[in-house]
Enzyme design. Structure first.
Site, mmCIF file in Angstrom:
data_model
loop_
_atom_site.group_PDB
_atom_site.id
_atom_site.type_symbol
_atom_site.label_atom_id
_atom_site.label_comp_id
_atom_site.label_asym_id
_atom_site.label_seq_id
_atom_site.Cartn_x
_atom_site.Cartn_y
_atom_site.Cartn_z
ATOM 1 C CG ASP A 177 -1.786 -1.228 1.298
ATOM 2 O OD1 ASP A 177 -1.700 -2.080 0.402
ATOM 3 O OD2 ASP A 177 -2.549 -1.349 2.273
ATOM 4 C CD GLU A 411 -0.155 -6.009 8.888
ATOM 5 O OE1 GLU A 411 -0.281 -5.434 9.991
ATOM 6 O OE2 GLU A 411 -0.739 -5.625 7.860
HETATM 7 C C1 9WN Z 1 -5.902 -2.351 2.583
HETATM 8 C C2 9WN Z 1 -5.000 -7.452 4.602
HETATM 9 C C3 9WN Z 1 -4.380 -6.345 3.777
HETATM 10 C C4 9WN Z 1 -3.293 -6.877 2.817
HETATM 11 C C5 9WN Z 1 -2.486 -5.750 2.183
HETATM 12 C C6 9WN Z 1 -1.957 -4.857 3.289
HETATM 13 C C7 9WN Z 1 -3.113 -4.308 4.128
HETATM 14 C C8 9WN Z 1 -5.211 -2.984 3.785
HETATM 15 C C9 9WN Z 1 -5.088 -1.974 4.913
HETATM 16 O O1 9WN Z 1 -3.826 -5.392 4.678
HETATM 17 O O2 9WN Z 1 -3.933 -3.482 3.332
HETATM 18 O O3 9WN Z 1 -6.175 -3.319 1.615
HETATM 19 O O4 9WN Z 1 -6.127 -1.656 5.500
HETATM 20 O O5 9WN Z 1 -3.993 -1.491 5.196
HETATM 21 O O6 9WN Z 1 -1.178 -3.831 2.773
HETATM 22 O O7 9WN Z 1 -1.438 -6.290 1.407
HETATM 23 O O8 9WN Z 1 -3.901 -7.622 1.804
HETATM 24 O O9 9WN Z 1 -4.004 -8.178 5.237
#
Ligand code: 9WN
Length: 445
Positions: A177, A411
């Site tokens: 992100d 994470e």
């Molecule tokens: C937005 C769920 C997701 C991962 C992504 C990670 C994070 C979300 C957030 O979490 O993104 O999609 O709210 O930050 O960057 O890779 O799929 O684990």
């Protein structure tokens, strides 16, 4: 910790994050506090592990994800199976009233994520085939048309240029992100005022390990632009303010297409179009994305038609594919193991952090701007193993296991100290450790 107890602990994480939906469907929340819904590529990684320990759960997870597939083939990055959970932006923010493609009775997001699902279904097929060939073929018959629909939609709406490279229209679509690769492109994007919203993520984890409010304001602005057009990505494509040919998304698409072709063969189908997509990628990755002076792969910003010359773990991802030249492979391996990305003893953990250590934007604690992520290293481990780098792959596997057993299923991790960051009991970290410990001879890449 011995391998059995690591697997036991990892399974406990997945069990705690599992949500039964009834009707044979269920899914695994990436994390109960931070991410309480179903995410697309997370589910791909998680079901990859279920294939080893509970194939029926892998099927439920994939079915739940595909229950959110739109009529046009689009596979959203999130499916909101339950109504009430704290996450921002939730279903009310994404909701587009007249979107005729959205499955009835379900809420989903309107952006996508890297297409890991073909890798998962092929892996599941191979495992199930060992004991029940007919059931394995049934799985392919069920999912092949859905995955093909999804890949065709991606190709049509995100690669009208026929470059073989997929365009992302939101940083969240990359899965990485707040990668520094998006900084300049986001400078051109307007922002929403975040003071009117409650982000919620920073109530679960420390704010200095998450994207800033300013970044969130831009993420939300892009969502609002899309929602106003009911996520008709093709119609918005020409004038959209954020359009990037993402190398890691495209590299995953490439290996996913090779699995799609294998599925087609098993089912007695011909799929010349996927062969063509793979050839297009082969031409573009080693010419358009390759920077001769830096000897590295970069994304392309379509709004300026320039390479985004920011080094990150994404630039290592073409190692997963067979499409790069031997010289390019050697050069990228030097980046990976020469100390720039932790190799050569530059960090206590011999793994790739999300950005090189000496870049100005490197921050060891900040999300995709420095920390080590297990999914990235798992993909690289496969890239090495599947391309004959057995010793290096083995060392990477050991380093991942050491990092996780010493620190827990986080994470992401600080590459200098190994400290766990972001969500604890994070599902894909647990899942991919299970896969590492069930190593089989099948190849991902
Ligand atoms: C937005 C769920 C997701 C991962 C992504 C990670 C994070 C979300 C957030 O979490 O993104 O999609 O709210 O930050 O960057 O890779 O799929 O684990």
């Amino acid at each position: 910790m011995n391998p059995e107890s690591v697997i036991e602990k990892a399974m406990k994480v997945l069990e705690e994050n599992w949500l039964d939906l009834g009707n044979g469907l269920g899914f695994t929340m990436p994390s109960d506090c931070l991410y309480p819904f179903q995410w697309n590529w997370d589910s791909g990684f998680i079901a990859y592990a279920y294939a080893h320990i509970a194939p029926s759960k892998a099927l439920s997870e994939m079915r739940a994800l595909f229950s959110g597939q739109w009529d046009n083939g689009f596979l959203p990055h999130m499916v909101f199976h339950k109504k009430h959970a704290n996450y921002f932006p939730g279903p009310d923010v994404w909701n587009c009233k007249s979107g005729s493609n959205v499955p009835r009775g379900l809420h989903t997001s309107g952006i996508t994520q890297p297409p890991v699902v073909a890798l998962t279904i092929w892996h599941l097929y191979e495992i199930v085939k060992e004991t029940d060939e007919e059931h394995a073929l049934e799985i392919l018959r069920e999912f092949y048309p859905k995955i093909l629909h999804c890949h065709r939609h991606l190709k049509a709406t995100r690669d009208p240029e026929n470059s073989g490279l997929i365009t992302i229209m939101h940083p969240w679509e990359s899965g990485l992100d707040n990668s520094p690769r998006w900084d300049e492109a986001l400078e051109q994007v307007e922002s929403m005022d975040m003071s009117q919203f409650d982000r919620h993520d920073t109530a679960c984890v420390s704010a200095d390990t998450r994207p800033s409010d300013e970044e969130y304001g831009k993420y939300l602005y892009l969502v609002t632009l899309m929602r106003n057009e009911c996520y008709d990505h093709a119609a918005m494509y020409d004038d959209f303010p954020f359009k990037i040919k993402d190398i890691i998304f495209s590299s995953i698409f490439q290996i996913a297409n090779s699995k799609l072709l294998k599925m087609a063969t098993e089912l007695g189908e011909q799929l010349p179009e996927a062969e063509e997509w793979m050839q297009q990628f082969g031409t573009s990755i080693s010419s358009r994305c390759w920077h001769k002076d830096d000897q590295f792969f970069y994304d392309i910003d379509l709004t300026t038609n320039t390479l985004i010359t920011k080094k990150s773990v994404a630039g290592l991802s073409p190692l997963m594919t067979d499409a790069i030249t031997a010289d390019q492979r050697t050069a990228v391996m030097k980046h990976l193991f020469g100390g720039e990305f932790c190799g050569d003893g530059a960090c206590p953990f011999n793994l790739a952090p999300s950005t090189p250590l000496k870049e100005a934007f490197f921050n060891p604690n900040l999300y995709w701007r420095g920390p080590i992520w297990i999914n990235m290293n798992w993909l690289l481990w496969h890239a090495l193993r599947d391309h004959g780098e057995t010793e290096k792959a083995q060392a990477m596997k050991q380093a991942m296991l050491q990092l996780v057993t010493e620190n827990g299923f986080w994470e992401y991790y600080n590459p200098e100290t190994g400290k766990g960051l972001g969500a604890t009991n994070f599902s894909w970290t647990a899942a991919l450790v299970i896969d590492l410990l069930h190593e089989k001879t099948d190849t991902l890449c």
